[in-house]
Write a protein that holds these residues in place. Structure first.
Motif, PDB file in Angstrom:
ATOM      1  N   SER A  38     -88.223  34.643 -28.867  1.00  0.00           N
ATOM      2  CA  SER A  38     -88.379  34.642 -30.323  1.00  0.00           C
ATOM      3  C   SER A  38     -87.666  33.442 -30.922  1.00  0.00           C
ATOM      4  O   SER A  38     -88.162  32.811 -31.856  1.00  0.00           O
ATOM      5  CB  SER A  38     -87.849  35.948 -30.905  1.00  0.00           C
ATOM      6  OG  SER A  38     -88.209  36.077 -32.237  1.00  0.00           O
ATOM      7  N   LYS A  89     -89.723  30.346 -30.556  1.00  0.00           N
ATOM      8  CA  LYS A  89     -90.842  30.342 -31.501  1.00  0.00           C
ATOM      9  C   LYS A  89     -90.383  29.996 -32.923  1.00  0.00           C
ATOM     10  O   LYS A  89     -91.030  29.250 -33.631  1.00  0.00           O
ATOM     11  CB  LYS A  89     -91.490  31.736 -31.491  1.00  0.00           C
ATOM     12  CG  LYS A  89     -92.699  31.894 -32.341  1.00  0.00           C
ATOM     13  CD  LYS A  89     -93.275  33.284 -32.111  1.00  0.00           C
ATOM     14  CE  LYS A  89     -93.789  33.870 -33.377  1.00  0.00           C
ATOM     15  NZ  LYS A  89     -94.222  35.245 -33.214  1.00  0.00           N
ATOM     16  N   HIS A  90     -89.232  30.534 -33.327  1.00  0.00           N
ATOM     17  CA  HIS A  90     -88.746  30.372 -34.705  1.00  0.00           C
ATOM     18  C   HIS A  90     -87.688  29.286 -34.867  1.00  0.00           C
ATOM     19  O   HIS A  90     -87.181  29.103 -35.955  1.00  0.00           O
ATOM     20  CB  HIS A  90     -88.130  31.686 -35.207  1.00  0.00           C
ATOM     21  CG  HIS A  90     -89.105  32.778 -35.403  1.00  0.00           C
ATOM     22  ND1 HIS A  90     -89.411  33.677 -34.411  1.00  0.00           N
ATOM     23  CD2 HIS A  90     -89.864  33.115 -36.457  1.00  0.00           C
ATOM     24  CE1 HIS A  90     -90.306  34.533 -34.847  1.00  0.00           C
ATOM     25  NE2 HIS A  90     -90.597  34.214 -36.093  1.00  0.00           N
ATOM     26  N   SER A 129     -81.376  37.011 -39.388  1.00  0.00           N
ATOM     27  CA  SER A 129     -82.742  36.506 -39.444  1.00  0.00           C
ATOM     28  C   SER A 129     -82.715  35.062 -38.965  1.00  0.00           C
ATOM     29  O   SER A 129     -81.668  34.428 -38.944  1.00  0.00           O
ATOM     30  CB  SER A 129     -83.287  36.591 -40.870  1.00  0.00           C
ATOM     31  OG  SER A 129     -82.564  35.745 -41.734  1.00  0.00           O
ATOM     32  N   PHE A 130     -83.874  34.585 -38.590  1.00  0.00           N
ATOM     33  CA  PHE A 130     -83.973  33.172 -38.246  1.00  0.00           C
ATOM     34  C   PHE A 130     -83.951  32.378 -39.533  1.00  0.00           C
ATOM     35  O   PHE A 130     -84.584  32.751 -40.516  1.00  0.00           O
ATOM     36  CB  PHE A 130     -85.248  32.895 -37.450  1.00  0.00           C
ATOM     37  CG  PHE A 130     -85.198  33.432 -36.056  1.00  0.00           C
ATOM     38  CD1 PHE A 130     -84.442  32.785 -35.083  1.00  0.00           C
ATOM     39  CD2 PHE A 130     -85.880  34.580 -35.708  1.00  0.00           C
ATOM     40  CE1 PHE A 130     -84.377  33.275 -33.790  1.00  0.00           C
ATOM     41  CE2 PHE A 130     -85.825  35.080 -34.426  1.00  0.00           C
ATOM     42  CZ  PHE A 130     -85.068  34.434 -33.462  1.00  0.00           C
ATOM     43  N   ALA A 179     -85.396  29.761 -40.214  1.00  0.00           N
ATOM     44  CA  ALA A 179     -86.751  29.306 -40.552  1.00  0.00           C
ATOM     45  C   ALA A 179     -87.497  30.346 -41.387  1.00  0.00           C
ATOM     46  O   ALA A 179     -88.437  30.012 -42.097  1.00  0.00           O
ATOM     47  CB  ALA A 179     -87.532  29.008 -39.276  1.00  0.00           C
ATOM     48  N   ASP A 180     -87.061  31.607 -41.316  1.00  0.00           N
ATOM     49  CA  ASP A 180     -87.705  32.688 -42.068  1.00  0.00           C
ATOM     50  C   ASP A 180     -86.980  33.004 -43.369  1.00  0.00           C
ATOM     51  O   ASP A 180     -87.252  34.024 -44.005  1.00  0.00           O
ATOM     52  CB  ASP A 180     -87.743  33.969 -41.224  1.00  0.00           C
ATOM     53  CG  ASP A 180     -88.651  33.844 -40.021  1.00  0.00           C
ATOM     54  OD1 ASP A 180     -89.562  32.993 -40.054  1.00  0.00           O
ATOM     55  OD2 ASP A 180     -88.450  34.607 -39.048  1.00  0.00           O
TER      56      ASP A 180
END
Length: 161
Positions: free
Chosen positions: A82, A85-86, A112-113, A115-116
């Motif tokens: 994950s 990906k992020h 949280s990432f 990027a999110d």
């Protein structure tokens, strides 16, 4: 008697010199205790770097007794994937208590990432749990889909009720 007093004076001077030398040594204090949120962050960053050895060392002793390294690595790999990906930058999203079976509660940190960060709620959360507020070793971890946001009711519908 005079020889004894000279010897005593020399011993006293030697003792005072030793005390003075010891007093000039820097005082070594214990490193400050790591905050629980820092322990959670370090654990997740180790997993996201695929440094499973460092992450495994941060597990609570009772977890390491029951979960072998190979099993841990297999459990941690989805978090690493994950992160690939992020991108692996993370930020603390929330802290809370989750009630478990038999009324036992566990303190958790959800990340949280980065990027999110613009997505509310983020699509996935990385969670780390601890036994209690004093613990610094990880009791559990995992990926958790974020709860879907509840749609807001327009003011006109809220007034009709």
């Amino acid at each position: 008697m005079q020889a004894f007093s000279k010897l005593s004076a020399w011993m006293m001077l030697a003792l005072l010199a030793a005390v003075a030398a010891h007093a000039q040594e820097p005082v070594r204090s214990a490193p400050p205790k790591q905050a629980q949120s820092q322990a959670a962050t370090q654990f997740l960053r180790a997993v996201l770097r695929a440094d499973y050895v460092a992450a495994y060392r941060q597990l609570a002793p009772e977890v390491r007794r029951t979960v072998g390294f190979a099993q841990f690595e297999a459990s941690a790999r989805p978090l690493w994937k994950s992160g690939q990906k992020h991108r692996s930058a993370i930020e603390l999203y929330k802290l809370g208590l989750r009630l478990g079976d038999g009324g036992a509660s566990r303190l958790f940190y959800a990340f949280s990432f980065a990027a999110d960060s613009a997505v509310k709620p983020p699509p996935v959360l990385l969670e780390v749990t601890f036994r209690d507020t004093a613990a610094r070793t990880v009791l559990g971890f995992g990926l958790r889909p974020a709860a879907p946001a509840k749609p807001l009711r327009p003011a006109s519908q809220a007034a009709k009720r």
